[in-house]
Design a protein around this motif. Structure first.
Motif, PDB file in Angstrom:
ATOM      1  N   LEU A   3       0.604  -1.228  -0.349  1.00  0.00           N
ATOM      2  CA  LEU A   3      -0.094  -0.146  -0.173  1.00  0.00           C
ATOM      3  C   LEU A   3       0.699   1.065   0.237  1.00  0.00           C
ATOM      4  O   LEU A   3       0.304   2.160  -0.446  1.00  0.00           O
ATOM      5  N   TRP A  26      -4.688   7.386   2.360  1.00  0.00           N
ATOM      6  CA  TRP A  26      -4.276   8.521   0.997  1.00  0.00           C
ATOM      7  C   TRP A  26      -4.401   9.973   1.032  1.00  0.00           C
ATOM      8  O   TRP A  26      -5.484  10.333   1.547  1.00  0.00           O
ATOM      9  N   SER A  35     -13.256  -4.614  -0.936  1.00  0.00           N
ATOM     10  CA  SER A  35     -13.594  -4.635  -2.471  1.00  0.00           C
ATOM     11  C   SER A  35     -13.884  -2.949  -1.413  1.00  0.00           C
ATOM     12  O   SER A  35     -14.132  -2.421  -0.941  1.00  0.00           O
ATOM     13  N   LEU A  36     -12.430  -2.432  -2.151  1.00  0.00           N
ATOM     14  CA  LEU A  36     -11.937  -0.972  -1.560  1.00  0.00           C
ATOM     15  C   LEU A  36     -12.094   0.064  -3.243  1.00  0.00           C
ATOM     16  O   LEU A  36     -11.868  -0.619  -3.752  1.00  0.00           O
ATOM     17  N   HIS A  37     -12.685   1.015  -3.144  1.00  0.00           N
ATOM     18  CA  HIS A  37     -12.630   2.500  -4.246  1.00  0.00           C
ATOM     19  C   HIS A  37     -12.053   3.384  -3.762  1.00  0.00           C
ATOM     20  O   HIS A  37     -12.794   3.937  -2.347  1.00  0.00           O
ATOM     21  N   VAL A  38     -11.099   3.985  -4.211  1.00  0.00           N
ATOM     22  CA  VAL A  38     -10.118   5.259  -3.647  1.00  0.00           C
ATOM     23  C   VAL A  38     -10.198   5.801  -5.131  1.00  0.00           C
ATOM     24  O   VAL A  38     -10.016   5.615  -6.074  1.00  0.00           O
ATOM     25  N   THR A  52      -9.035  -1.840 -11.443  1.00  0.00           N
ATOM     26  CA  THR A  52      -8.551  -2.439 -10.392  1.00  0.00           C
ATOM     27  C   THR A  52      -7.628  -3.245 -10.119  1.00  0.00           C
ATOM     28  O   THR A  52      -7.490  -3.769 -11.346  1.00  0.00           O
ATOM     29  N   ASP A 110      -4.539  -7.257  -4.194  1.00  0.00           N
ATOM     30  CA  ASP A 110      -3.383  -6.372  -3.224  1.00  0.00           C
ATOM     31  C   ASP A 110      -2.964  -8.443  -2.767  1.00  0.00           C
ATOM     32  O   ASP A 110      -3.132  -9.312  -3.291  1.00  0.00           O
ATOM     33  N   ASN A 139      -7.387  -8.545  -1.909  1.00  0.00           N
ATOM     34  CA  ASN A 139      -8.766  -7.619  -2.014  1.00  0.00           C
ATOM     35  C   ASN A 139      -8.440  -6.889  -3.208  1.00  0.00           C
ATOM     36  O   ASN A 139      -7.463  -6.434  -3.658  1.00  0.00           O
ATOM     37  N   HIS A 140      -9.502  -6.471  -3.348  1.00  0.00           N
ATOM     38  CA  HIS A 140      -9.526  -5.995  -4.737  1.00  0.00           C
ATOM     39  C   HIS A 140      -9.390  -4.187  -4.421  1.00  0.00           C
ATOM     40  O   HIS A 140     -10.396  -3.771  -3.977  1.00  0.00           O
ATOM     41  N   TRP A 141      -8.732  -3.254  -4.720  1.00  0.00           N
ATOM     42  CA  TRP A 141      -8.316  -1.942  -4.584  1.00  0.00           C
ATOM     43  C   TRP A 141      -8.673  -1.427  -6.341  1.00  0.00           C
ATOM     44  O   TRP A 141      -8.495  -1.140  -7.039  1.00  0.00           O
ATOM     45  N   THR A 142     -10.271  -0.797  -6.457  1.00  0.00           N
ATOM     46  CA  THR A 142     -10.495   0.224  -7.805  1.00  0.00           C
ATOM     47  C   THR A 142      -9.736   1.606  -6.834  1.00  0.00           C
ATOM     48  O   THR A 142     -10.668   2.626  -6.508  1.00  0.00           O
TER      49      THR A 142
END
Length: 131
Positions: A27, A53, A77-80, A115, A118, A122-125
């Motif tokens: 991260l 962030w 699942s995270l949205h950044v 997306t 990690d 985990n999914h990071w968009t």
């Protein structure tokens, strides 16, 4: 205990990891900034870590077993929101992150996003779409 003193006015995601130190490093390389790190009881474990962030928001990270929680590694699942998903994608590629969906200019809503998964799954968009 010292923190940056920056107050984040948002919802914070909480993530657990079987290898929280590796996920923390991943991260940080993507662009998160560490605000606080409290080592765990066992060597190499993380009791609590706050990662901000730079464009707003925070995630909380701990090693599996440090807190009673229903959270499981790899189940998030995270949205950044970011103004520059291309730069984040470039950093993700340098980490050999598994790409779940390539950088795309969305046609049904105003966003440029991608997306990645990690090391835990985990999914990071990372997206320009902020609602």
């Amino acid at each position: 205990m010292n923190t940056s003193g920056v107050r984040q006015q948002s919802v914070w995601a909480s993530i657990v990891s079987d290898d929280a130190a590796a996920l923390r490093s991943w991260l940080l390389h993507l662009g998160f900034v560490e605000d606080l790190l409290i080592p765990g009881d066992r060597d190499g474990e993380i009791h609590h870590c706050q990662l901000d962030w730079p464009e707003g928001g925070r995630v909380l990270l701990s090693s599996t077993g440090e807190h009673p929680t229903p959270c499981r590694p790899g189940a998030n699942s995270l949205h950044v929101v970011t103004a520059d998903p291309d730069a984040v994608m470039s950093r993700a590629r340098m980490l050999d992150a598994r790409v779940v969906h390539e950088l795309t200019e969305q046609t049904d809503y105003p966003s440029r996003d991608f997306t990645v998964a990690d090391p835990d799954g985990n999914h990071w968009t990372f997206a320009t779409f902020a609602g």
